[in-house]
Write an enzyme that holds these catalytic residues in place. Structure first.
Site, PDB file in Angstrom:
ATOM      1  N   CYS A  95     -34.098  39.316  13.208  1.00 22.35           N
ATOM      2  CA  CYS A  95     -34.883  38.174  13.696  1.00 22.35           C
ATOM      3  C   CYS A  95     -34.076  36.869  13.773  1.00 22.35           C
ATOM      4  O   CYS A  95     -33.244  36.745  14.664  1.00 22.35           O
ATOM      5  CB  CYS A  95     -36.141  38.032  12.862  1.00 22.35           C
ATOM      6  SG  CYS A  95     -37.417  37.093  13.728  1.00 22.35           S
ATOM      7  N   HIS A 195     -38.917  43.091  11.129  1.00 24.29           N
ATOM      8  CA  HIS A 195     -38.959  42.955   9.670  1.00 24.29           C
ATOM      9  C   HIS A 195     -39.733  44.152   9.126  1.00 24.29           C
ATOM     10  O   HIS A 195     -40.142  45.024   9.864  1.00 24.29           O
ATOM     11  CB  HIS A 195     -39.726  41.691   9.266  1.00 24.29           C
ATOM     12  CG  HIS A 195     -39.195  40.413   9.822  1.00 24.29           C
ATOM     13  ND1 HIS A 195     -38.212  39.685   9.205  1.00 24.29           N
ATOM     14  CD2 HIS A 195     -39.530  39.708  10.918  1.00 24.29           C
ATOM     15  CE1 HIS A 195     -37.980  38.579   9.899  1.00 24.29           C
ATOM     16  NE2 HIS A 195     -38.753  38.564  10.945  1.00 24.29           N
TER      17      HIS A 195
HETATM   18  N1  GLN Z   1     -37.300  31.018  13.611  1.00 24.13           N
HETATM   19  C1  GLN Z   1     -37.170  32.090  14.523  1.00 24.13           C
HETATM   20  C2  GLN Z   1     -38.315  32.137  15.515  1.00 24.13           C
HETATM   21  O1  GLN Z   1     -39.402  31.724  15.232  1.00 24.13           O
HETATM   22  C3  GLN Z   1     -37.037  33.409  13.775  1.00 24.13           C
HETATM   23  C4  GLN Z   1     -38.219  33.746  12.937  1.00 24.13           C
HETATM   24  C5  GLN Z   1     -38.015  34.941  12.037  1.00 24.13           C
HETATM   25  O2  GLN Z   1     -36.917  35.197  11.543  1.00 24.13           O
HETATM   26  N2  GLN Z   1     -39.101  35.660  11.762  1.00 24.13           N
HETATM   27  O3  GLN Z   1     -38.143  32.621  16.608  1.00 24.13           O
END
Ligand code: GLN
Length: 240
Positions: A95, A195
């Site tokens: 992510c 995740h």
């Molecule tokens: N901050 C990033 C987004 O919102 C990644 C979020 C995350 O790692 N879940 O796209």
């Protein structure tokens, strides 16, 4: 017996959904087989030794933490990460970490640098966050298998021409909610939005990464059959 040497990048900043659980799975899968396991970390302002690790790992993060991480990674770790990837070390990024593997992450008028290990760009476009359970089909050698996880991202990721996704979306949003693909996979560099954490939900993938990182073949553990059954029912539930 070989030892898997793992380096977590920015573990205290990039761990939005307990992504560090991925490390626990790698450790357990190694130790249960009698393989060695070493874990170290590199955070802000810390240099990286390209040859000291077999697998580099980075989890997800919030936009505000990604700002510091993106600049630090481009300045202090980019060269070592390229050297490591070139010699076949595994790089696994989830992510927020995945978004920083490419050229840039553009959000709110700011363009964060990526490390350029893969050809992709991420853009925070107007529109809802892409949230929910996600299942993809990926082939990391040995035929297509399901990877299941949970995605929650505001950024949309677009792969450059010729860059290969990690998988095809069976259910969920994936890279950008448009093209039906999820993640990126070039040689041993893998990025994904999933995740779960990722590896506790997909232990076959943990084993495959250990194989790729060490250049060995692993014998199955007894729980592999259980996981195959769980994934068959996940596919039936998703109607695929
Ligand atoms: N901050 C990033 C987004 O919102 C990644 C979020 C995350 O790692 N879940 O796209």
């Amino acid at each position: 017996m070989p030892t898997l040497r793992v380096c977590s990048l920015y573990p205290e900043l990039m761990n939005i959904y307990a992504d560090r659980g991925n490390i626990a799975v790698l450790r357990a899968r190694c130790e249960w087989r009698g393989l060695g396991f070493e874990h170290s970390a590199a955070s802000l302002r810390e240099p990286l030794d390209a040859n000291a690790h077999d697998l580099f790992y980075m989890g997800g993060g919030q936009d505000r933490d990604q700002i510091a991480v993106a600049h630090d990674m481009a300045e202090t770790k980019r060269v070592a990460l390229h050297e490591a990837a070139d010699r076949g070390a595994v790089v696994l990024a989830v992510c927020g970490g995945y978004q920083l593997l490419g050229h840039s992450y553009e959000m709110g008028g700011e363009e964060l640098p990526g490390v350029g290990l893969v050809d992709l760009r991420t853009v925070r476009e107007p529109g809802p966050r892409l949230i929910g359970n996600c299942a993809i089909e990926a082939d990391l050698g040995g035929g297509p298998r399901v990877i299941a996880g949970f995605e929650n991202h505001g950024g949309r990721t677009y792969l450059g021409d010729g860059e290969r996704p990690l998988g095809r979306v069976l259910s969920g949003h994936g890279n950008n909610d448009r093209d039906g693909f999820e993640g990126v996979h070039r040689d041993n560099v893998i990025g994904t939005y999933l995740h779960g954490p990722l590896l506790p939900k997909n232990i076959w993938l943990a084993d495959r990464l250990i194989e790729l990182a060490l250049g060995i073949e692993l014998e199955p553990l007894p729980d592999d059959d259980l996981e195959r059954g769980a994934h068959a029912s996940a596919r039936r539930a998703a109607g695929v």
